[in-house]
Design a protein around this motif. Structure first.
Motif, PDB file in Angstrom:
ATOM      1  N   UNK A 715       1.011  -1.559   0.280  1.00 36.73           N
ATOM      2  CA  UNK A 715      -0.293  -0.373   0.017  1.00 36.73           C
ATOM      3  C   UNK A 715       0.056   1.690  -0.143  1.00 36.73           C
ATOM      4  N   UNK A 716       2.280   1.276   0.272  1.00 38.42           N
ATOM      5  CA  UNK A 716       2.849   2.272   0.179  1.00 38.42           C
ATOM      6  C   UNK A 716       3.952   1.847  -0.681  1.00 38.42           C
ATOM      7  N   UNK A 717       4.719   3.914  -0.551  1.00 37.70           N
ATOM      8  CA  UNK A 717       5.873   3.659  -1.937  1.00 37.70           C
ATOM      9  C   UNK A 717       6.822   3.767  -1.367  1.00 37.70           C
ATOM     10  N   UNK A 718       8.062   2.883  -0.792  1.00 38.39           N
ATOM     11  CA  UNK A 718       9.391   3.082  -0.087  1.00 38.39           C
ATOM     12  C   UNK A 718       9.520   3.859  -0.186  1.00 38.39           C
ATOM     13  N   UNK A 719      10.531   4.948  -1.776  1.00 37.28           N
ATOM     14  CA  UNK A 719      11.760   5.613  -2.165  1.00 37.28           C
ATOM     15  C   UNK A 719      10.458   6.889  -1.306  1.00 37.28           C
ATOM     16  N   UNK A 720       9.253   6.873  -1.021  1.00 34.68           N
ATOM     17  CA  UNK A 720       8.149   8.471  -0.064  1.00 34.68           C
ATOM     18  C   UNK A 720       8.847   8.378   0.937  1.00 34.68           C
ATOM     19  N   UNK A 721       8.931   7.265   1.628  1.00 35.95           N
ATOM     20  CA  UNK A 721       8.741   6.213   2.533  1.00 35.95           C
ATOM     21  C   UNK A 721      10.396   7.058   3.476  1.00 35.95           C
ATOM     22  N   UNK A 722      11.399   6.706   2.247  1.00 37.29           N
ATOM     23  CA  UNK A 722      12.746   7.317   2.285  1.00 37.29           C
ATOM     24  C   UNK A 722      12.781   7.842   2.420  1.00 37.29           C
ATOM     25  N   UNK A 723      12.424   9.144   1.756  1.00 35.87           N
ATOM     26  CA  UNK A 723      12.749  10.290   1.640  1.00 35.87           C
ATOM     27  C   UNK A 723      12.503  11.075   3.038  1.00 35.87           C
ATOM     28  N   UNK A 724      10.723  10.138   3.463  1.00 34.59           N
ATOM     29  CA  UNK A 724      10.711  11.343   4.454  1.00 34.59           C
ATOM     30  C   UNK A 724      11.562  10.949   5.838  1.00 34.59           C
ATOM     31  N   UNK A 725      11.919   9.636   5.570  1.00 40.40           N
ATOM     32  CA  UNK A 725      13.499   9.137   6.890  1.00 40.40           C
ATOM     33  C   UNK A 725      14.429   9.716   6.245  1.00 40.40           C
ATOM     34  N   UNK A 726      14.691  10.283   5.272  1.00 43.27           N
ATOM     35  CA  UNK A 726      17.079  11.132   5.385  1.00 43.27           C
ATOM     36  C   UNK A 726      16.145  12.607   5.762  1.00 43.27           C
ATOM     37  N   UNK A 727      15.245  13.009   5.523  1.00 49.13           N
ATOM     38  CA  UNK A 727      14.237  14.123   6.030  1.00 49.13           C
ATOM     39  C   UNK A 727      14.815  14.514   7.148  1.00 49.13           C
ATOM     40  N   UNK A 728      13.989  13.388   8.076  1.00 50.99           N
ATOM     41  CA  UNK A 728      14.068  13.470   9.400  1.00 50.99           C
ATOM     42  C   UNK A 728      15.741  13.784  10.018  1.00 50.99           C
ATOM     43  N   UNK A 729      16.054  12.696   9.561  1.00 53.20           N
ATOM     44  CA  UNK A 729      18.217  12.389   9.966  1.00 53.20           C
ATOM     45  C   UNK A 729      18.527  13.788   9.931  1.00 53.20           C
ATOM     46  N   UNK A 730      18.089  14.672   8.655  1.00 51.04           N
ATOM     47  CA  UNK A 730      19.332  15.439   8.397  1.00 51.04           C
ATOM     48  C   UNK A 730      18.284  16.965   9.492  1.00 51.04           C
ATOM     49  N   UNK A 731      17.217  16.449   9.602  1.00 55.15           N
ATOM     50  CA  UNK A 731      16.327  17.710  10.810  1.00 55.15           C
ATOM     51  C   UNK A 731      17.046  17.709  11.703  1.00 55.15           C
ATOM     52  N   UNK A 732      17.758  16.152  12.569  1.00 52.98           N
ATOM     53  CA  UNK A 732      17.887  15.996  13.394  1.00 52.98           C
ATOM     54  C   UNK A 732      16.979  15.494  14.489  1.00 52.98           C
ATOM     55  N   UNK A 733      16.444  14.693  14.099  1.00 53.61           N
ATOM     56  CA  UNK A 733      14.915  14.025  14.646  1.00 53.61           C
ATOM     57  C   UNK A 733      15.730  13.054  15.328  1.00 53.61           C
ATOM     58  N   UNK A 734      15.789  12.246  16.823  1.00 50.23           N
ATOM     59  CA  UNK A 734      16.204  11.807  17.336  1.00 50.23           C
ATOM     60  C   UNK A 734      15.636  10.897  17.289  1.00 50.23           C
ATOM     61  N   UNK A 735      14.397   9.973  16.816  1.00 47.21           N
ATOM     62  CA  UNK A 735      13.262   9.317  17.056  1.00 47.21           C
ATOM     63  C   UNK A 735      12.724   9.608  15.450  1.00 47.21           C
TER      64      UNK A 735
END
Length: 747
Positions: A715-735
């Protein structure tokens, strides 16, 4: 013991026995008992406090205190002198109670005129039932003979409580033991929900005659039973054939307990004061538990299990109440036990609907077998043994680690609704069985299952798994009393491959040590076994067993591909050494003229952070790598996964851990070696799609998780989820959990 005291004690116990046999309710019996004890002891006060709940004591009967305080005076566990006796499990004897630290004045009782205080725990084999108190207006300490005599009385009270002598009614204030609903909160050993009836693995021995009429006859019965116990223990240990070393010393300690003269003498002294042989055994067992549970030395605390086992064996000989009591297993049985071994659990098999343990751990053998049988398991459910009776209705929620014993109708209805929703979801997932786990952008993830028993393998086709990503070979060693023969292992592994119908099976070599100790293996006294002598370390040090297992795998694979992976590799040299040993066994088998596998693939389990930083040559040497998520996470966060206090503090979607996984995937891609994620988290849909977005193209999980994981991936696009992960790390999210779950919700 002085003869006069013996006589007084026996007289009092006979009066208690008559009270037990007389008609009347629980309150009437308690009122008579406090009167008899005060009269016999020559004190103005005798009071009995019973547990209303695990943390609260209630004054349930008294001779000498104000009658209106009965069922009104309550104390928290540890509060006041009575609460201290209950918490510590030790008696307290003082001539000046108000001067003692922690004394609590209770004006409603009128006890201020009674400074002398003797309080003893009423307990039965580790189960705390209440406190027995005598008080006197004369400032004095009670003698050792008086203390000992009252300990015997407290033991009889505990047995009377077990026989239901103090059960209340709806008309009085007495506790309604074994009648009211109880919710117990434990830990998740295996997810799922089940409804059924309690089946006790070790039914409690019921002592129906706590008072002995003829001390000499009771001593003869005790000595004859002890002699039989010693013969049984000697035969059992001789048959074990453990050889020399620590194992033999442990078993010799067990034998020493059985032959202990002081153990027998203490039980005979209790008989002299009026107890039956059975009650004397339980008195000594209860007091030994109280002593050893508070011991600082872990070795002494471990001996508690030896003493418990010996005492239980002796009680079964005395009473004739073996495990086979003649009771019929109820429909939909839920097994309740303190703990249980893998072989015993396998004997019950798929008849069980669920398992509840007082002890156990998420990585225990019982948990592994429960997963294989696909039955819910709750661990660390404190008090379940003392609360549950055979046949009691019980609800087991393995998802939350909650057990409802004798549930109310509203709880049962809500539980039925949950089970109905789960059944509906499983029907929905069943329709996906033959479809690939392909996301919206066309990326396909291979979903494999974990196994370790032949009982697992029927799930291979039914779940839609594309193969076995982890076959735990140690279970065949753990469920036997001797090292399995090479021929037996070869036949078993061949059967596994036959049952897989051509689908790949990744055999993990023997992963023992840590919490998985073979019954015939020399135990290691290690301060931190999870980081000690285990898995490949054992295999490389004890090469005979590893060679034998590799030979069995080679012989089983005849004409078929063979996948072998080595567990707990922490550096490249270990993998090279194990790989070389496998190649030597292949050459040996070929020289002997045995048919060879059609192909052989050799991999490693990456379970320690050190291996993520291994030289690139290591990754190039491997034919495949499996990330063992359970161990990797505990070592990454320095949080023991068997420790409930810390294991839930650290989230798999912590940014640091995700960055480590991302590095592993990139290094494997660079070496062009397939990498999979194996572990509990692989079977959780949110975590699974996160791993897939990082680049893991194979996930291995328990069979029941394949449907939910596949459903979400499709039901998902794994590429779109990868963008969410990369953006969260870049913004300094600890979790990253919040970002990932919010994105998934929008999908």
């Amino acid at each position: 013991m002085p003869e006069r005291k013996d006589s007084d004690s026996r007289k009092l116990l006979r009066r208690l026995r008559e009270t037990l046999a007389a008609p009347g309710g629980g309150q009437d019996r308690l009122d008579q008992i406090t009167h008899h004890i005060a009269d016999s002891m020559g004190t103005q006060v005798c009071s009995i406090y019973l547990f209303r709940d695990p943390e609260t004591l209630e004054l349930c009967a008294t001779e000498g205190l104000k009658p209106e305080s009965v069922h009104q005076t309550r104390l928290r566990l540890g509060e006041g002198l009575v609460g201290r006796v209950a918490r510590t499990g030790r008696y307290m004897n003082t001539a000046n109670a108000p001067a003692e630290p922690g004394f609590r004045y209770m004006p409603e009782t009128g006890e201020e005129v009674y400074p002398s205080f003797l309080g003893l725990p009423i307990q039965r084999v580790g189960e705390k039932l209440g406190v027995l108190v005598v008080q006197s207006s004369e400032a004095r300490q009670f003698s050792e003979d008086e203390v000992y005599g009252l300990e015997v009385v407290a033991m009889v009270l505990a047995e009377m409580a077990e026989l239901g002598a103090f059960l209340g009614s709806q008309l009085d204030g007495m506790p309604l033991a074994h009648r009211f609903p109880v919710m117990l909160r434990g830990g998740t050993g295996q997810e799922g929900a089940a409804e059924g009836r309690v089946w006790l693995h070790e039914p409690r021995v019921v002592v129906t005659n706590p008072v002995g009429e003829d001390p000499q006859n009771e001593k003869v019965r005790l000595n004859e039973s002890v002699a039989m116990l010693r013969t049984t223990v000697d035969s059992m240990l001789s048959a074990a054939d453990m050889g020399a070393g620590d194992s033999a010393e442990v078993l010799e300690t067990y034998r020493m307990f059985a032959h202990s003269r002081s153990w027998l003498r203490r039980m005979e002294e209790a008989i002299d004061l009026g107890l039956s042989a059975e009650a004397a055994v339980e008195k000594e067992q209860s007091q030994a538990r109280a002593r050893l549970e508070s011991a600082a030395d872990p070795y002494l605390r471990d001996r508690l299990h030896d003493l418990d086992d010996l005492s239980n064996r002796l009680l079964r000989i005395l009473t004739g109440q073996g495990r086979d009591t003649g009771a019929e297993m109820p429909e939909n049985p839920i097994l309740v036990a303190r703990n249980i071994g893998p072989a015993e659990l396998l004997e019950y098999g798929r008849r069980l609907k669920g398992v509840v343990l007082e002890e156990g751990s998420v990585g225990s053998h019982a948990a592994i077998v429960a997963r294989a049988l696909a039955i819910p398991l709750v661990i660390h459910a404190e008090r379940i043994i003392s609360e549950a009776l055979n046949g009691d209705p019980i609800l087991v929620d393995g998802d939350t680690g909650i057990v409802h014993l004798r549930p109310e109708e509203s709880v049962t209805k809500a539980f039925h609704d949950k089970m109905a929703m789960q059944a509906e979801a499983q029907q929905r997932y069943a329709g996906l069985r033959d479809l690939p786990a392909t996301d919206k952008a066309g990326t396909t993830i291979q979903l494999y299952m974990n196994a370790g028993l032949m009982a697992d393998l029927p799930s291979l086709d039914g779940s839609g798994a594309e193969g076995v990503g982890l076959f735990r070979t140690e279970l065949q060693f753990l469920t036997r009393t001797r090292v399995p023969r090479r021929g037996d292992l070869a036949a078993l592994y061949a059967h596994v491959l036959d049952s897989a119908h051509g689908k790949p099976v990744m055999f993990r070599t023997l992963d023992i040590g840590s919490d998985k100790v073979l019954p015939y293996m020399k135990p290691q006294d290690e301060p931190n076994p999870a980081m000690g002598w285990r898995a490949i370390r054992v295999g490389l040090d004890k090469r005979g067993v590893l060679r034998m297992q590799l030979q069995a795998l080679i012989r089983a694979a005849v004409g078929r591909p063979l996948y072998v992976m080595f567990p707990f590799v922490t550096e490249m040299d270990e993998f090279e050494d194990a790989h070389r040993l496998l190649m030597e066994q292949l050459a040996r088998e070929q020289r002997l003229g045995h048919d060879m596998p059609s192909d052989i693939r050799v991999g490693a389990m990456l379970e320690t952070p050190s291996l993520a930083f291994a030289p690139q040559k290591f990754f190039e040497m491997c034919d495949f790598i499996s990330v063992g998520g359970n161990d990797l996470k505990q070592f990454f966060f320095a949080a023991d996964r068997e420790n409930e206090r810390v294991r839930r503090r650290y989230d798999t979607l912590n940014s640091s851990f995700i960055m480590l996984l991302d590095q592993i995937v990139r290094r494997c891609d660079q070496a062009r070696v397939p990498v999979s994620f194996c572990g509990e988290d692989a079977g959780r849909p949110i975590e699974a799609v996160t791993f897939a977005a990082l680049g893991f193209r194979r996930l291995s999980m328990r069979p029941a998780s394949i449907g939910p994981v596949k459903h979400l991936i499709r039901r998902v696009d794994l590429g779109g989820l990868r963008e969410v992960i990369d953006r969260g790390i870049a913004q300094g999210e600890t979790n990253l959990r919040r970002s990932v779950t919010e994105w998934l919700a929008r999908q």
